[in-house]
Design a protein around this motif. Sequence first.
Motif, PDB file in Angstrom:
ATOM      1  N   GLU A 156       0.808  -1.212   0.000  1.00  0.00           N
ATOM      2  CA  GLU A 156       0.000   0.000   0.000  1.00  0.00           C
ATOM      3  C   GLU A 156       0.843   1.265   0.000  1.00  0.00           C
ATOM      4  O   GLU A 156       0.361   2.340   0.351  1.00  0.00           O
ATOM      5  CB  GLU A 156      -0.931  -0.002   1.218  1.00  0.00           C
ATOM      6  N   TRP A 168      -0.507   4.157  -2.299  1.00  0.00           N
ATOM      7  CA  TRP A 168      -1.683   4.799  -1.693  1.00  0.00           C
ATOM      8  C   TRP A 168      -1.266   5.692  -0.529  1.00  0.00           C
ATOM      9  O   TRP A 168      -1.774   6.815  -0.378  1.00  0.00           O
ATOM     10  CB  TRP A 168      -2.641   3.714  -1.212  1.00  0.00           C
ATOM     11  N   TYR A 208       0.305   8.998  -1.827  1.00  0.00           N
ATOM     12  CA  TYR A 208      -0.704   9.951  -2.283  1.00  0.00           C
ATOM     13  C   TYR A 208      -1.467  10.536  -1.094  1.00  0.00           C
ATOM     14  O   TYR A 208      -1.826  11.726  -1.095  1.00  0.00           O
ATOM     15  CB  TYR A 208      -1.675   9.278  -3.259  1.00  0.00           C
ATOM     16  N   TYR A 209      -1.725   9.724  -0.107  1.00  0.00           N
ATOM     17  CA  TYR A 209      -2.395  10.194   1.106  1.00  0.00           C
ATOM     18  C   TYR A 209      -1.593  11.312   1.748  1.00  0.00           C
ATOM     19  O   TYR A 209      -2.130  12.368   2.112  1.00  0.00           O
ATOM     20  CB  TYR A 209      -2.520   9.003   2.064  1.00  0.00           C
ATOM     21  N   TRP A 215      -3.160  10.911   7.944  1.00  0.00           N
ATOM     22  CA  TRP A 215      -2.132  10.512   6.984  1.00  0.00           C
ATOM     23  C   TRP A 215      -0.886   9.952   7.658  1.00  0.00           C
ATOM     24  O   TRP A 215      -0.158   9.149   7.061  1.00  0.00           O
ATOM     25  CB  TRP A 215      -1.734  11.708   6.120  1.00  0.00           C
ATOM     26  N   GLN A 244      -0.328   5.855   8.390  1.00  0.00           N
ATOM     27  CA  GLN A 244      -0.195   5.108   7.142  1.00  0.00           C
ATOM     28  C   GLN A 244       1.120   5.423   6.450  1.00  0.00           C
ATOM     29  O   GLN A 244       1.795   4.529   5.913  1.00  0.00           O
ATOM     30  CB  GLN A 244      -1.370   5.436   6.218  1.00  0.00           C
ATOM     31  N   GLU A 275       4.160   2.502   5.761  1.00  0.00           N
ATOM     32  CA  GLU A 275       4.566   2.135   4.411  1.00  0.00           C
ATOM     33  C   GLU A 275       5.937   2.668   4.028  1.00  0.00           C
ATOM     34  O   GLU A 275       6.563   2.152   3.101  1.00  0.00           O
ATOM     35  CB  GLU A 275       3.533   2.652   3.402  1.00  0.00           C
TER      36      GLU A 275
END
Length: 481
Positions: free
Chosen positions: A157, A160, A163-164, A228, A231, A235
């Motif tokens: 992820e 994603w 971008y978050y 945000w 996450q 990652e």
Amino acid sequence: MIGYILILPLIGICHLLIISKEEIIRLKKIALEWSLLILTATIVLWITFDGQGQFQSSKTIEWMFTIEPKVSPIFFAVDGISIFFLILTALLTSICILISWRSIKFLIKEFLLCLLAIEFLLIGVFSVLDLIGFYVLFEGILIPMFLIIGIWGTREEKVWASYYFFFFTFIGSVFMLLAIFLLYSYVGTTDYQTLCCISIDKNLQYFIFLGFFFSLAIKIPKIPFHIWLPQAHVEAPVAGSVILAGVLLKLGGYGFIRFSWPLLSEAAEFFSPLIFTLSLLAIIYGSLTTCRQVDLKRIIAYSSVAHMGLVTLGVFTHTMTGIVAAIFLMLAHGLVSSALFIIVTFLYERFSTRLVKYYRGMSITMPLFSFLMLLLILANSSIPLSCNFVGEFFSLIAAFNYSYLVGVLASLGIILSASYSIYLYNRVCFGVPSNYLYFPRDLNRREFYSLFPLVLLIFLIGIFPFIIIDVVKATVNFIEW
């Protein structure tokens, strides 16, 4: 001197560009050498700093002079607030290169270029004395950080999450840009030192403050703008997590200190009850959420939300004690959280999992790792003689002086911090070694040397806090709050 520090990362980037991608070891050594040279330059700047509080080592850059002659030049300078963030940036960049020596397997040249680009932009952010320049550099950091998370992230992820991170922070920064345009339309300048001498209308201050608040609150981050952060940390590669927690989160607190009281004092006073409410919510909610996490990186990420709540609490008490506490706590958190992200990544590199339930008995199989983790866990719990203790102690003093109720609620975060930190260490390092962990090996020399400077500084600054406090106090006294 600040001009040389600004140009060194750019020279390092140009040096890396002319080296072939196949020369991997040489690329790493060159990037590490340039980062250590920048660290040396920032330390020399600190040693030559006279500690009187005013801006020093100034550098002027003319821009847009062929388009708009009336546009003022951009000034770069350092004072007792920004000098320590420059040293922190240079130190963590060097450590990021060292800890990524083997973990980054592809596009190594591009990864090193992104790290040096982030270092250049951060040095600019902490030294620029122009609102437009601050915004451009502030936003520029998003691009290399977006690439680091999205390309070199550790799980599926990662795109994603990148971008978050990008859209959350970019959308918030749009409000800052609108606030800068509004300020320029009324005042006619974006020069920081000129704005400090101008009285801004109270009603105008409200709108400008809200624009800055949305951007800085997302960056720090404050609840409910924190979504945000966990996450992105989970990652991101270890270097991305260290830069995020160690420096990027500090941009929000630095912006509040640099802009809220000196430029927008009446608006800051008006909105301080709202800031206190959000800060207390971050301290309590962030700590409680940390207690229920099962991922090692998420535990550290949510604890960062709680610690940053104490920072804004100190800033908006509008006292010398609160400002000094906020700056000290940001520096302490930059060291402790970075070291914690590094040490849990060492576990992930060995066993390919960050779930706490799989770890037990590390004190038997990895004694050196367990000892260093104990020191970091105790520092995160604000044990005396650690730098976190000094920052949180002064933050609570400022909170109690402001309001007894605010002080009591803020103290809950200290209790919860000790709870989840010690509970985490107990689950990971004590007990019978887990059957899932095959062939454990202790820290090697490179891993130990990447952690040792952070651990040493955590306790050195905690034992001798006047190294930072005296310089910061002189600067805060110099500023007309």
